[in-house]
Design a protein around this motif. Structure first.
Motif, PDB file in Angstrom:
ATOM      1  N   VAL A  98     -26.263  37.012 -42.920  1.00 37.16           N
ATOM      2  CA  VAL A  98     -26.978  36.205 -42.031  1.00 37.16           C
ATOM      3  C   VAL A  98     -26.184  36.104 -40.712  1.00 37.16           C
ATOM      4  N   LEU A  99     -26.581  36.258 -39.305  1.00 36.42           N
ATOM      5  CA  LEU A  99     -25.686  36.369 -38.360  1.00 36.42           C
ATOM      6  C   LEU A  99     -26.517  35.206 -37.459  1.00 36.42           C
ATOM      7  N   ALA A 100     -25.251  34.444 -36.875  1.00 34.59           N
ATOM      8  CA  ALA A 100     -25.712  33.670 -35.697  1.00 34.59           C
ATOM      9  C   ALA A 100     -24.714  33.756 -34.588  1.00 34.59           C
ATOM     10  N   VAL A 101     -25.368  34.192 -33.391  1.00 35.32           N
ATOM     11  CA  VAL A 101     -24.473  34.419 -32.199  1.00 35.32           C
ATOM     12  C   VAL A 101     -24.705  33.309 -31.193  1.00 35.32           C
ATOM     13  N   ARG A 102     -23.653  32.403 -31.100  1.00 31.32           N
ATOM     14  CA  ARG A 102     -23.743  31.195 -30.545  1.00 31.32           C
ATOM     15  C   ARG A 102     -22.415  30.640 -29.856  1.00 31.32           C
ATOM     16  N   LEU A 139     -22.557  34.457 -44.171  1.00 25.72           N
ATOM     17  CA  LEU A 139     -22.852  34.071 -43.038  1.00 25.72           C
ATOM     18  C   LEU A 139     -21.784  34.315 -41.862  1.00 25.72           C
ATOM     19  N   LEU A 140     -22.172  34.953 -40.755  1.00 28.20           N
ATOM     20  CA  LEU A 140     -21.282  35.426 -39.730  1.00 28.20           C
ATOM     21  C   LEU A 140     -21.584  34.732 -38.593  1.00 28.20           C
ATOM     22  N   ILE A 141     -20.690  33.834 -37.766  1.00 30.09           N
ATOM     23  CA  ILE A 141     -20.989  32.943 -36.578  1.00 30.09           C
ATOM     24  C   ILE A 141     -20.050  33.665 -35.496  1.00 30.09           C
ATOM     25  N   ALA A 142     -20.809  34.444 -34.567  1.00 27.42           N
ATOM     26  CA  ALA A 142     -20.013  35.023 -33.479  1.00 27.42           C
ATOM     27  C   ALA A 142     -20.108  34.169 -32.368  1.00 27.42           C
ATOM     28  N   GLY A 143     -18.982  34.011 -31.752  1.00 28.72           N
ATOM     29  CA  GLY A 143     -18.679  33.132 -30.505  1.00 28.72           C
ATOM     30  C   GLY A 143     -17.505  32.513 -30.498  1.00 28.72           C
ATOM     31  N   LYS A 144     -17.473  31.699 -29.441  1.00 29.16           N
ATOM     32  CA  LYS A 144     -16.073  30.917 -28.930  1.00 29.16           C
ATOM     33  C   LYS A 144     -16.621  29.472 -28.499  1.00 29.16           C
ATOM     34  N   GLY A 145     -15.742  28.591 -28.734  1.00 31.71           N
ATOM     35  CA  GLY A 145     -16.028  27.462 -28.155  1.00 31.71           C
ATOM     36  C   GLY A 145     -15.116  26.253 -28.538  1.00 31.71           C
ATOM     37  N   ARG A 146     -15.435  25.146 -27.910  1.00 31.44           N
ATOM     38  CA  ARG A 146     -14.351  24.005 -28.298  1.00 31.44           C
ATOM     39  C   ARG A 146     -14.678  23.244 -29.620  1.00 31.44           C
ATOM     40  N   LEU A 147     -15.458  23.914 -30.442  1.00 28.79           N
ATOM     41  CA  LEU A 147     -15.752  23.319 -31.710  1.00 28.79           C
ATOM     42  C   LEU A 147     -15.302  24.076 -33.000  1.00 28.79           C
ATOM     43  N   ALA A 148     -14.646  25.319 -32.548  1.00 25.61           N
ATOM     44  CA  ALA A 148     -14.021  26.063 -33.490  1.00 25.61           C
ATOM     45  C   ALA A 148     -13.399  25.555 -34.687  1.00 25.61           C
ATOM     46  N   GLU A 149     -12.300  24.758 -34.133  1.00 23.23           N
ATOM     47  CA  GLU A 149     -11.345  24.091 -35.440  1.00 23.23           C
ATOM     48  C   GLU A 149     -12.237  23.183 -36.249  1.00 23.23           C
ATOM     49  N   GLU A 150     -13.295  22.275 -35.556  1.00 27.42           N
ATOM     50  CA  GLU A 150     -13.904  21.260 -36.389  1.00 27.42           C
ATOM     51  C   GLU A 150     -14.961  22.286 -37.219  1.00 27.42           C
ATOM     52  N   LEU A 151     -15.647  23.185 -36.872  1.00 27.05           N
ATOM     53  CA  LEU A 151     -16.326  23.932 -37.717  1.00 27.05           C
ATOM     54  C   LEU A 151     -15.855  24.663 -38.926  1.00 27.05           C
ATOM     55  N   GLN A 152     -14.365  25.054 -38.667  1.00 31.03           N
ATOM     56  CA  GLN A 152     -13.793  25.791 -39.655  1.00 31.03           C
ATOM     57  C   GLN A 152     -13.416  24.586 -40.713  1.00 31.03           C
ATOM     58  N   LEU A 207     -16.307  34.493 -36.267  1.00 34.21           N
ATOM     59  CA  LEU A 207     -15.829  35.717 -35.925  1.00 34.21           C
ATOM     60  C   LEU A 207     -15.058  35.734 -34.671  1.00 34.21           C
ATOM     61  N   GLY A 208     -15.075  34.834 -33.922  1.00 36.57           N
ATOM     62  CA  GLY A 208     -14.884  34.573 -32.564  1.00 36.57           C
ATOM     63  C   GLY A 208     -15.624  35.345 -31.444  1.00 36.57           C
ATOM     64  N   PHE A 209     -14.996  35.513 -30.337  1.00 38.82           N
ATOM     65  CA  PHE A 209     -15.916  36.366 -29.469  1.00 38.82           C
ATOM     66  C   PHE A 209     -16.015  37.938 -29.867  1.00 38.82           C
ATOM     67  N   VAL A 210     -17.146  38.383 -29.998  1.00 44.29           N
ATOM     68  CA  VAL A 210     -17.418  39.655 -30.166  1.00 44.29           C
ATOM     69  C   VAL A 210     -17.787  40.638 -29.153  1.00 44.29           C
ATOM     70  N   PRO A 211     -16.696  41.403 -28.767  1.00 41.49           N
ATOM     71  CA  PRO A 211     -17.149  42.373 -27.237  1.00 41.49           C
ATOM     72  C   PRO A 211     -18.566  43.019 -27.441  1.00 41.49           C
ATOM     73  N   ASP A 212     -19.112  43.197 -26.336  1.00 42.09           N
ATOM     74  CA  ASP A 212     -20.463  43.582 -26.100  1.00 42.09           C
ATOM     75  C   ASP A 212     -20.676  45.128 -26.909  1.00 42.09           C
ATOM     76  N   ARG A 213     -19.650  45.724 -26.877  1.00 38.93           N
ATOM     77  CA  ARG A 213     -19.650  47.112 -27.534  1.00 38.93           C
ATOM     78  C   ARG A 213     -20.038  46.931 -28.919  1.00 38.93           C
ATOM     79  N   HIS A 214     -19.609  45.871 -29.553  1.00 43.07           N
ATOM     80  CA  HIS A 214     -19.903  45.861 -31.104  1.00 43.07           C
ATOM     81  C   HIS A 214     -20.961  45.058 -31.464  1.00 43.07           C
ATOM     82  N   LEU A 215     -21.619  44.259 -30.388  1.00 46.21           N
ATOM     83  CA  LEU A 215     -22.678  43.348 -30.640  1.00 46.21           C
ATOM     84  C   LEU A 215     -23.940  43.917 -31.364  1.00 46.21           C
TER      85      LEU A 215
END
Length: 390
Positions: free
Chosen positions: A209-213, A240-253, A268-276
């Motif tokens: 499952v993928l969430a890009v957020r 579940l793969l969550i792609a994206g970055k933001g201030r909630l990273a530590e809380e979500l982990q 996954l953190g930020f995923v470069p466009d070439r891999h998206l």
């Protein structure tokens, strides 16, 4: 980018240059300005960015300085850039994609027809994400001034059109609905799901499952992680793969670990466009669990263009984006139970989802860049005609 002379000369005011800074608004701005020349619109523009912007676009779009500099300096720089652009060539229409950088040049652009691309209530989004009330009021004032100047406003969905009317007192006759655009060919990779997983070193034998957020409050990621406990109970090997970055990273982990989901959920953190595109293709299903203020959800179309069905919560413009393809893609509500039930049904086959081919065809026919660029150009023409009358 072909910037040869066209029928309509436009000045496009954006936020950032997408290759330098990733974001949904920036991606849509970049995609649109690249497509508009094909629809008869010459593009000039300004954004917060470096000298690379001008190099990328042969001088058509210019960066007025880094987004990291102080707000007063950015506003002054935006004003100077707008003045300089107008001194080189007077456009037929000013196209505002970001109210903050349009506001300081309202006097400079006076008398030129203006169209605002409303991609969300900036002030309300800031409040949901934790901004103070003074900052929110200031942002609302800036937005109000910019939108009041615009003879036409383009919204991504009927839902956002209603927000413009209710929150900003914009008359319905000035609002036009044009969804976001995606370069469908970029996401239409000639890869099977197995090939995409091999490329990204993902397991072949697990449902993905993928969430890009962006990792911020209104995206519903807390609900999604909680829902995964129920999904795991039915599909123990789910990933579940969550792609994206933001201030909630530590809380979500921390939530992932506390829920015992370290083997089932990866940030996954930020995923470069070439891999998206390959990441979308690798997934069995995408999920958009938003809880507030989603005008369109560009990621829905990116997923569909990749051939991967996407489940969405019934928030803002998300249902409008996917329901014409299949009502089954719209969850009955927000929250943990609806997300869990939807994912379980999608993964065990009890919830019928569109095929890979159906997803791709729908994205191409409704959201591909040439289709949307023509619709935007028509709104620009309308704004220019209104300006001539007045």
């Amino acid at each position: 980018m072909d910037m040869s002379t066209q029928a309509i000369k436009s000045l496009q005011i954006g936020m950032h240059w997408f290759p330098e800074r990733a974001g949904g608004l920036d991606r849509m701005y970049h995609t649109l300005v690249c497509a508009l020349p094909g629809a008869g619109v010459t593009v000039r523009g300004v954004v917060a960015g470096s000298e690379r912007v001008a190099a990328d676009t042969e001088g058509a779009i210019r960066g007025f300085g880094p987004a990291a500099q102080s707000l007063p300096r950015r506003l002054l720089a935006a004003r100077r850039a707008l003045r300089a652009s107008l001194s080189r060539e007077r456009p037929d229409v000013v196209s505002s994609h970001f109210a903050l950088y349009t506001f300081p040049g309202l006097d400079v652009t006076r008398g030129i027809p203006q169209v605002s691309h409303f991609q969300g209530p900036w002030a309300d989004e800031s409040q949901v994400e934790g901004a103070d009330s003074i900052g929110q009021r200031t942002k609302r004032m800036l937005e109000q001034r910019v939108y009041a100047r615009s003879s036409r406003l383009i919204v991504l969905s009927e839902a956002f059109g209603e927000i413009l009317q209710a929150r900003y007192a914009i008359p319905a006759e000035r609002i036009r609905v044009v969804p976001g655009c995606v370069d469908v060919s970029q996401f239409n990779l000639p890869l099977s799901r197995a090939d995409a997983r091999r490329r990204l070193q993902l397991p072949q034998d697990r449902p993905v499952v993928l969430a890009v957020r962006r990792l911020v409050r209104r995206m519903g990621l807390e609900d999604l992680i909680e829902a995964m406990k129920r999904v795991k109970a039915r599909q123990p090997d789910v990933l579940l793969l969550i792609a994206g970055k933001g201030r909630l990273a530590e809380e979500l982990q921390a939530r992932i670990t506390e829920a015992g989901l370290d083997d089932n959920v990866r940030l996954l953190g930020f995923v470069p466009d070439r891999h998206l595109a390959a990441l979308y293709r690798a997934a069995d299903v995408s999920i958009v669990p938003t809880v507030a203020l989603e005008g369109f959800g560009l990621i829905t179309v990116e997923s569909l263009a990749s051939g991967t069905p996407v489940l969405v919560t019934p928030v803002g413009g998300l249902p409008e984006a996917v329901a014409p393809l299949s009502a089954n893609l719209v969850l009955p509500s927000t929250g943990v139970d609806a997300i869990a039930d939807g994912l379980i049904g999608a993964l065990n086959g009890s919830l019928k989802l569109p095929t890979e081919q159906e997803c791709r065809i729908y994205a191409r026919e409704n959201f591909d860049t040439p289709v949307i660029a023509k619709r935007v150009a028509a709104v620009y023409s309308e704004a220019i005609e209104v300006g001539l009358v007045h």
